[in-house]
Every structure is written in structure tokens, then in C-alpha cells.
Design a protein around this motif. Structure first.
Motif, short mmCIF file in Angstrom:
data_model
loop_
_atom_site.label_atom_id
_atom_site.label_comp_id
_atom_site.label_asym_id
_atom_site.label_seq_id
_atom_site.Cartn_x
_atom_site.Cartn_y
_atom_site.Cartn_z
N UNK A 54 -19.50 46.87 -4.29
CA UNK A 54 -18.84 45.56 -3.86
C UNK A 54 -19.65 44.88 -2.85
N UNK A 55 -20.11 43.67 -2.84
CA UNK A 55 -20.64 43.10 -1.90
C UNK A 55 -20.05 41.72 -1.52
N UNK A 56 -19.71 41.51 -0.22
CA UNK A 56 -19.13 40.27 0.31
C UNK A 56 -17.84 40.03 -0.41
N UNK A 57 -16.64 40.50 0.23
CA UNK A 57 -15.33 40.11 -0.33
C UNK A 57 -15.01 39.37 0.97
N UNK A 58 -13.78 38.25 0.59
CA UNK A 58 -13.09 37.89 1.61
C UNK A 58 -11.74 38.77 1.79
N UNK A 59 -11.72 39.37 3.01
CA UNK A 59 -10.61 40.20 3.16
C UNK A 59 -10.66 41.73 2.99
N UNK A 60 -9.94 42.35 2.14
CA UNK A 60 -10.10 43.67 1.84
C UNK A 60 -10.93 44.02 0.85
N UNK A 61 -11.54 45.11 0.87
CA UNK A 61 -12.52 45.22 -0.25
C UNK A 61 -11.79 46.19 -1.53
N UNK A 81 -19.74 44.66 3.44
CA UNK A 81 -19.36 43.41 4.16
C UNK A 81 -17.83 42.92 3.48
N UNK A 82 -16.85 43.46 3.69
CA UNK A 82 -15.53 42.66 3.81
C UNK A 82 -15.64 41.78 4.92
N UNK A 83 -15.31 40.40 4.72
CA UNK A 83 -15.66 39.33 5.81
C UNK A 83 -14.04 38.94 5.86
N UNK A 84 -13.94 38.32 7.21
CA UNK A 84 -12.57 37.81 7.38
C UNK A 84 -12.53 36.19 6.89
N UNK A 85 -11.23 36.07 6.83
CA UNK A 85 -10.84 34.67 6.05
C UNK A 85 -10.76 33.66 7.09
N UNK A 86 -11.64 33.50 7.93
CA UNK A 86 -11.77 32.48 8.71
C UNK A 86 -12.92 31.36 8.90
N UNK A 87 -12.80 30.43 9.61
CA UNK A 87 -13.65 29.17 9.32
C UNK A 87 -15.09 29.56 10.09
N UNK A 88 -15.99 30.15 9.67
CA UNK A 88 -17.06 30.57 10.24
C UNK A 88 -18.18 30.69 9.34
N UNK A 89 -19.54 31.07 9.78
CA UNK A 89 -20.46 31.03 8.80
C UNK A 89 -20.49 32.12 7.59
#
Length: 168
Positions: A54-61, A81-89
Motif C-alpha cells: 500500500x502506497x500513500x493513503x489518506x488516513x489509516x492504511x 506513507x499513511x498521510x493526514x487528511x489536512x490541507x498541505x502538500x
């Protein structure tokens, strides 16, 4: 795959299967840039997830949803890279997280309830009665965690079902 901000719209989702048939699996697959989760088990037992990426999820993987899941096997999976659901790059489409409710100013740190928003986890574990062997978690954005065994109780639809064994 995965519809951002929409509950139960995950790329791979075993939804309330309960006792899956023997040899049920997802193997040698990949989920690329999911808008929510990589693979989800909800109210399901006896599934093997093996050698998946799994590569690059929003939130949990890789996600065990509500605590009724047991006797599943997570073998040699890679979550990156599980990433946050915030407004950023890292979230250029501004995808909302499922577990990203607005913060109550009286409770600025409400972990794990806003975990998609600022504490994403590559492996979210609601029930320790599952096997995790040779998995790798590489990177969880913001204040994330790679492996997170969280306390919980049966939630949502599972709360109203009759369970036997460890799920009860």
C-alpha cells in the motif's frame, strides 16, 4: 481506489463477512495513492492479507475496523506513507478523512478519534487476536504511527450483532 471522506468506500474491504471461507486471501496486490485506507477488515475472521503493498493513503492504511475481527493473518505486507487528511502538500486534492471530525476546542488532543486528520497509522489494530508477521511500515505523516494497537469496543453495525468467541 478508495473514495475520500466516504465511510466504507475502501479499495479492499471485507465488510461483515464474519467467518470467511477457508483460504480467503488477498495476495501480491498493490493499492496506489488511495483516497482512504489500503485494506480493511470489518467484522470478518479468517482472512489472509499477504505480500501486498500500500502506497500513500489518506488516513489509516491496513485497517482492522472495530474489534470483532480475529484469526486474520497479515503476512509480509508493506505500507508506505499513511498521510493526514489536512490541507498541505501531501494532500493536494484536499481529501477529507473519515475519522477527521472538527475539533472541540475543549479537547484539542482527542486521539484516536481524529486519527485520519492528524494521527494516521499504517497498521491500525483494534484486536490483537490476529497474526502480524514480517510486515513493514514506512512512514506515517504528521504525528502518525506505524503500528497502533488501539483500545476499542464493537462499533457501528457490529454493535448490534450477536458474537461468539473472542469477538464478543
Amino acid at each position: 481506489l478508495g473514495q475520500g471522506g466516504r465511510l466504507a468506500h475502501y479499495p479492499v474491504h471485507f465488510h461483515m463477512v464474519r467467518a470467511a471461507p477457508p483460504e480467503t486471501f488477498v495476495k501480491d496486490s498493490s493499492v496506489n495513492e488511495s483516497m482512504t485506507r489500503f485494506m480493511t477488515l470489518h467484522a470478518t475472521q479468517n482472512v489472509t492479507l499477504a505480500r501486498n503493498v500500500g502506497w500513500k493513503s489518506i488516513g489509516l492504511g491496513f485497517y482492522i475496523e472495530d474489534g470483532t475481527e480475529y484469526d486474520n493473518r497479515f503476512l509480509t505486507n508493506l505500507g508506505v506513507f499513511s498521510r493526514a487528511a489536512i490541507n498541505n502538500k501531501d494532500n493536494p486534492r484536499k481529501v477529507p478523512g473519515i475519522l477527521a471530525a472538527a475539533r472541540d476546542p475543549g479537547y484539542p488532543e482527542n486521539v484516536p478519534f481524529y486519527s485520519d486528520y492528524d494521527h494516521p497509522s499504517v497498521f491500525w489494530i483494534m484486536n490483537g487476536w490476529n497474526d502480524f508477521e514480517y510486515n513493514v511500515a514506512a512512514g506515517a505523516g504528521t504525528c502518525g504511527a506505524c503500528y497502533w494497537l488501539v483500545p476499542g469496543a464493537n462499533s457501528a453495525h457490529s454493535r448490534h450483532m450477536q458474537w461468539k468467541s473472542y469477538a464478543s
